[in-house]
Each structure stands twice: as C-alpha cells, then as structure tokens.
Design a protein around this motif. Structure first.
Motif, PDB file in Angstrom:
ATOM      1  N   ALA A 137      36.699  -3.307 -20.507  1.00  0.00           N
ATOM      2  CA  ALA A 137      35.623  -2.309 -20.526  1.00  0.00           C
ATOM      3  C   ALA A 137      35.967  -1.166 -21.476  1.00  0.00           C
ATOM      4  O   ALA A 137      35.116  -0.712 -22.241  1.00  0.00           O
ATOM      5  CB  ALA A 137      35.374  -1.782 -19.115  1.00  0.00           C
ATOM      6  N   ALA A 138      37.210  -0.710 -21.444  1.00  0.00           N
ATOM      7  CA  ALA A 138      37.630   0.368 -22.344  1.00  0.00           C
ATOM      8  C   ALA A 138      37.520  -0.078 -23.803  1.00  0.00           C
ATOM      9  O   ALA A 138      37.055   0.685 -24.660  1.00  0.00           O
ATOM     10  CB  ALA A 138      39.064   0.799 -22.019  1.00  0.00           C
ATOM     11  N   LEU A 139      37.917  -1.314 -24.092  1.00  0.00           N
ATOM     12  CA  LEU A 139      37.814  -1.835 -25.459  1.00  0.00           C
ATOM     13  C   LEU A 139      36.358  -1.934 -25.900  1.00  0.00           C
ATOM     14  O   LEU A 139      36.009  -1.554 -27.022  1.00  0.00           O
ATOM     15  CB  LEU A 139      38.501  -3.193 -25.561  1.00  0.00           C
ATOM     16  CG  LEU A 139      40.029  -3.164 -25.474  1.00  0.00           C
ATOM     17  CD1 LEU A 139      40.584  -4.567 -25.231  1.00  0.00           C
ATOM     18  CD2 LEU A 139      40.628  -2.542 -26.722  1.00  0.00           C
ATOM     19  N   ALA A 140      35.500  -2.448 -25.023  1.00  0.00           N
ATOM     20  CA  ALA A 140      34.072  -2.556 -25.352  1.00  0.00           C
ATOM     21  C   ALA A 140      33.483  -1.175 -25.638  1.00  0.00           C
ATOM     22  O   ALA A 140      32.745  -0.988 -26.613  1.00  0.00           O
ATOM     23  CB  ALA A 140      33.319  -3.240 -24.210  1.00  0.00           C
ATOM     24  N   ARG A 141      33.821  -0.209 -24.805  1.00  0.00           N
ATOM     25  CA  ARG A 141      33.297   1.153 -24.984  1.00  0.00           C
ATOM     26  C   ARG A 141      33.814   1.780 -26.276  1.00  0.00           C
ATOM     27  O   ARG A 141      33.090   2.532 -26.930  1.00  0.00           O
ATOM     28  CB  ARG A 141      33.637   2.006 -23.769  1.00  0.00           C
ATOM     29  CG  ARG A 141      32.804   1.619 -22.550  1.00  0.00           C
ATOM     30  CD  ARG A 141      33.234   2.358 -21.308  1.00  0.00           C
ATOM     31  NE  ARG A 141      32.318   2.105 -20.200  1.00  0.00           N
ATOM     32  CZ  ARG A 141      32.659   2.190 -18.934  1.00  0.00           C
ATOM     33  NH1 ARG A 141      33.887   2.543 -18.580  1.00  0.00           N
ATOM     34  NH2 ARG A 141      31.766   1.940 -17.993  1.00  0.00           N
ATOM     35  N   ARG A 142      35.058   1.479 -26.652  1.00  0.00           N
ATOM     36  CA  ARG A 142      35.601   2.003 -27.912  1.00  0.00           C
ATOM     37  C   ARG A 142      34.809   1.487 -29.113  1.00  0.00           C
ATOM     38  O   ARG A 142      34.756   2.149 -30.152  1.00  0.00           O
ATOM     39  CB  ARG A 142      37.079   1.632 -28.051  1.00  0.00           C
ATOM     40  CG  ARG A 142      37.965   2.511 -27.181  1.00  0.00           C
ATOM     41  CD  ARG A 142      39.399   2.065 -27.091  1.00  0.00           C
ATOM     42  NE  ARG A 142      40.075   1.874 -28.358  1.00  0.00           N
ATOM     43  CZ  ARG A 142      41.259   1.277 -28.464  1.00  0.00           C
ATOM     44  NH1 ARG A 142      41.885   0.821 -27.380  1.00  0.00           N
ATOM     45  NH2 ARG A 142      41.825   1.134 -29.638  1.00  0.00           N
ATOM     46  N   MET A 143      34.181   0.319 -28.983  1.00  0.00           N
ATOM     47  CA  MET A 143      33.360  -0.231 -30.066  1.00  0.00           C
ATOM     48  C   MET A 143      31.907   0.222 -29.971  1.00  0.00           C
ATOM     49  O   MET A 143      31.078  -0.189 -30.772  1.00  0.00           O
ATOM     50  CB  MET A 143      33.441  -1.760 -30.054  1.00  0.00           C
ATOM     51  CG  MET A 143      34.796  -2.284 -30.497  1.00  0.00           C
ATOM     52  SD  MET A 143      34.860  -4.092 -30.519  1.00  0.00           S
ATOM     53  CE  MET A 143      35.271  -4.425 -28.807  1.00  0.00           C
ATOM     54  N   GLY A 144      31.586   1.041 -28.950  1.00  0.00           N
ATOM     55  CA  GLY A 144      30.233   1.559 -28.807  1.00  0.00           C
ATOM     56  C   GLY A 144      29.343   0.768 -27.869  1.00  0.00           C
ATOM     57  O   GLY A 144      28.162   1.079 -27.727  1.00  0.00           O
ATOM     58  N   ALA A 145      29.890  -0.237 -27.221  1.00  0.00           N
ATOM     59  CA  ALA A 145      29.099  -1.053 -26.299  1.00  0.00           C
ATOM     60  C   ALA A 145      29.116  -0.454 -24.898  1.00  0.00           C
ATOM     61  O   ALA A 145      29.970   0.372 -24.562  1.00  0.00           O
ATOM     62  CB  ALA A 145      29.639  -2.488 -26.262  1.00  0.00           C
ATOM     63  N   SER A 146      28.183  -0.897 -24.076  1.00  0.00           N
ATOM     64  CA  SER A 146      28.146  -0.508 -22.667  1.00  0.00           C
ATOM     65  C   SER A 146      28.314  -1.763 -21.818  1.00  0.00           C
ATOM     66  O   SER A 146      28.288  -2.880 -22.320  1.00  0.00           O
ATOM     67  CB  SER A 146      26.832   0.201 -22.333  1.00  0.00           C
ATOM     68  OG  SER A 146      25.739  -0.669 -22.561  1.00  0.00           O
ATOM     69  N   LEU A 147      28.498  -1.561 -20.519  1.00  0.00           N
ATOM     70  CA  LEU A 147      28.747  -2.662 -19.603  1.00  0.00           C
ATOM     71  C   LEU A 147      27.597  -2.807 -18.627  1.00  0.00           C
ATOM     72  O   LEU A 147      27.161  -1.821 -18.043  1.00  0.00           O
ATOM     73  CB  LEU A 147      30.038  -2.426 -18.801  1.00  0.00           C
ATOM     74  CG  LEU A 147      31.360  -2.562 -19.544  1.00  0.00           C
ATOM     75  CD1 LEU A 147      31.579  -3.947 -20.046  1.00  0.00           C
ATOM     76  CD2 LEU A 147      31.605  -1.539 -20.579  1.00  0.00           C
ATOM     77  N   LEU A 148      27.131  -4.046 -18.456  1.00  0.00           N
ATOM     78  CA  LEU A 148      26.137  -4.322 -17.433  1.00  0.00           C
ATOM     79  C   LEU A 148      26.834  -4.551 -16.097  1.00  0.00           C
ATOM     80  O   LEU A 148      26.462  -3.980 -15.080  1.00  0.00           O
ATOM     81  CB  LEU A 148      25.295  -5.548 -17.799  1.00  0.00           C
ATOM     82  CG  LEU A 148      24.290  -5.978 -16.742  1.00  0.00           C
ATOM     83  CD1 LEU A 148      23.186  -4.931 -16.596  1.00  0.00           C
ATOM     84  CD2 LEU A 148      23.695  -7.340 -17.079  1.00  0.00           C
ATOM     85  N   GLU A 149      27.891  -5.390 -16.130  1.00  0.00           N
ATOM     86  CA  GLU A 149      28.548  -5.767 -14.878  1.00  0.00           C
ATOM     87  C   GLU A 149      29.846  -6.496 -15.204  1.00  0.00           C
ATOM     88  O   GLU A 149      30.010  -7.049 -16.287  1.00  0.00           O
ATOM     89  CB  GLU A 149      27.612  -6.690 -14.075  1.00  0.00           C
ATOM     90  CG  GLU A 149      27.987  -6.908 -12.640  1.00  0.00           C
ATOM     91  CD  GLU A 149      26.837  -7.471 -11.824  1.00  0.00           C
ATOM     92  OE1 GLU A 149      26.375  -6.757 -10.909  1.00  0.00           O
ATOM     93  OE2 GLU A 149      26.400  -8.611 -12.090  1.00  0.00           O
ATOM     94  N   ALA A 150      30.758  -6.510 -14.240  1.00  0.00           N
ATOM     95  CA  ALA A 150      31.951  -7.350 -14.283  1.00  0.00           C
ATOM     96  C   ALA A 150      31.763  -8.422 -13.221  1.00  0.00           C
ATOM     97  O   ALA A 150      31.462  -8.104 -12.068  1.00  0.00           O
ATOM     98  CB  ALA A 150      33.201  -6.533 -14.004  1.00  0.00           C
ATOM     99  N   ALA A 151      31.921  -9.681 -13.610  1.00  0.00           N
ATOM    100  CA  ALA A 151      31.661 -10.792 -12.707  1.00  0.00           C
ATOM    101  C   ALA A 151      32.878 -11.700 -12.606  1.00  0.00           C
ATOM    102  O   ALA A 151      33.637 -11.853 -13.570  1.00  0.00           O
ATOM    103  CB  ALA A 151      30.459 -11.594 -13.206  1.00  0.00           C
ATOM    104  N   ALA A 152      33.033 -12.314 -11.440  1.00  0.00           N
ATOM    105  CA  ALA A 152      34.151 -13.221 -11.209  1.00  0.00           C
ATOM    106  C   ALA A 152      33.761 -14.254 -10.161  1.00  0.00           C
ATOM    107  O   ALA A 152      32.803 -14.064  -9.409  1.00  0.00           O
ATOM    108  CB  ALA A 152      35.381 -12.454 -10.750  1.00  0.00           C
TER     109      ALA A 152
END
Length: 183
Positions: A137-152
């Motif tokens: 999530a931190a890596l995605a945010r550093r690229m400007g993306a947002s998160l919908l959900e974490a799934a497992a």
C-alpha cells in the motif's frame, strides 16, 4: 457456484504445526490449488466481489498472492502489478521495508507500475501481521495510486494485520478466518 456449507474452504487449508518455526501453525493452501473446483470457487468469489467495483489494477504479493491475483486480474481483465521480494525485479524499483511475523524484509515494485489516479485491489494468500500488504500500500501510494481493498483467502485476526490495514484506511476482505490455535 459459491462457497457454502456444502463446500468448506477450511477443509482444503492444511495446518502445518511448528512450521517454519516452533509455535507457528502454517496455513498451507496447496491442497486448495489441487482441487480445480475449489480454485474456481475461490477465484469466482473474488471476481464476483470486484466485478462492478471501480478500480484499475490488481496488485499481487510475492509469492502465493500471485496465484490468486493473476487469476482475478485475468477474470476481470485488469492489469496485474507484481509486488516482489527484494532483488527479484529487473528494472527500476521502489522499495519498502516491513516487518513480518518472522523478521524484517523488503518489498519492491517496478517504479512505473502505477500512476497518479490508479486504484488498486491488493491480493495475498493470507493476512497475518499485515506487513506485506501495508508495504505494498505504501509503494502504491508513493506512485500516486489509491487502494480499494486488501483481499486474501485467509485472515488470522489475532495477529492484528487486518486491524492495522483498516487503521491505515485500507478496507480488508478474506474468504475465511482462523483462530491461532485452530487446527
């Protein structure tokens, strides 16, 4: 088709006691992958959950998260972003350190995998301490993306990972959960 009482996902997740170290009950998902019906039900369950959701990319964690994430990306016709262990990606990467239940590690992603405005669903086999998913999530945010959900497939709520993700503003979803002492 859907997961129901007739088909118990938990029966296809093998507990391995004292692996990789004493006191740990490892949740082995390889029996699930040996059942074509179970694999189809798992992938279909995730695909149905996200088929109408507004997101642009599927993120998959090294290594078992690749198995589900790639199948869901294929089913939903979404680009797949691979979050790898340190030293596995050939091009320019961003890296993030994180704590696991066994120690410290680094997660990497190609630096051009996501852009401003992208929205990602992250997949892993299980949520334990949440370290891998929080690093992704931190890596995605550093690229400007947002998160919908974490799934497992599996949540181990007693280890606090799903709560840490929610505290970080990342909703979580798992198909099943185990107590730490559940065999």
């Amino acid at each position: 088709m859907h997961l129901d009482d007739e088909f118990s996902l938990k029966t296809l997740i093998r507990p391995v006691v004292d692996f990789p170290k004493p006191g740990v009950v490892f949740r082995d998902i390889t029996p699930l992958f040996q059942s074509p019906r179970a694999l189809r039900l798992v992938v279909d369950s995730f695909a149905q959950r996200y088929v109408e959701a507004e997101f642009s990319h599927v993120g998959a964690m090294d290594a078992r998260g690749f198995l589900i994430g790639s199948a869901v990306a294929y089913a939903l016709n979404k680009p797949l972003v691979l979050f790898r262990k340190q030293g596995k990606l050939p091009a320019d990467v961003l890296a993030e350190s994180y704590r696991t239940e066994y120690g410290e590690a680094f997660l990497e992603v190609h630096s051009d995998s996501l852009c401003e405005g992208d929205k990602v669903v992250l997949f892993d086999d299980l949520i334990a301490t949440g370290g891998t998913l929080l690093a992704a999530a931190a890596l995605a945010r550093r690229m400007g993306a947002s998160l919908l959900e974490a799934a497992a497939i599996i949540d181990l709520p007693e280890l606090g990972g799903s709560q840490k993700l929610m505290d970080a503003g990342i909703p979580t979803f798992a198909l099943t959960a185990f107590a730490l002492d559940e065999i």
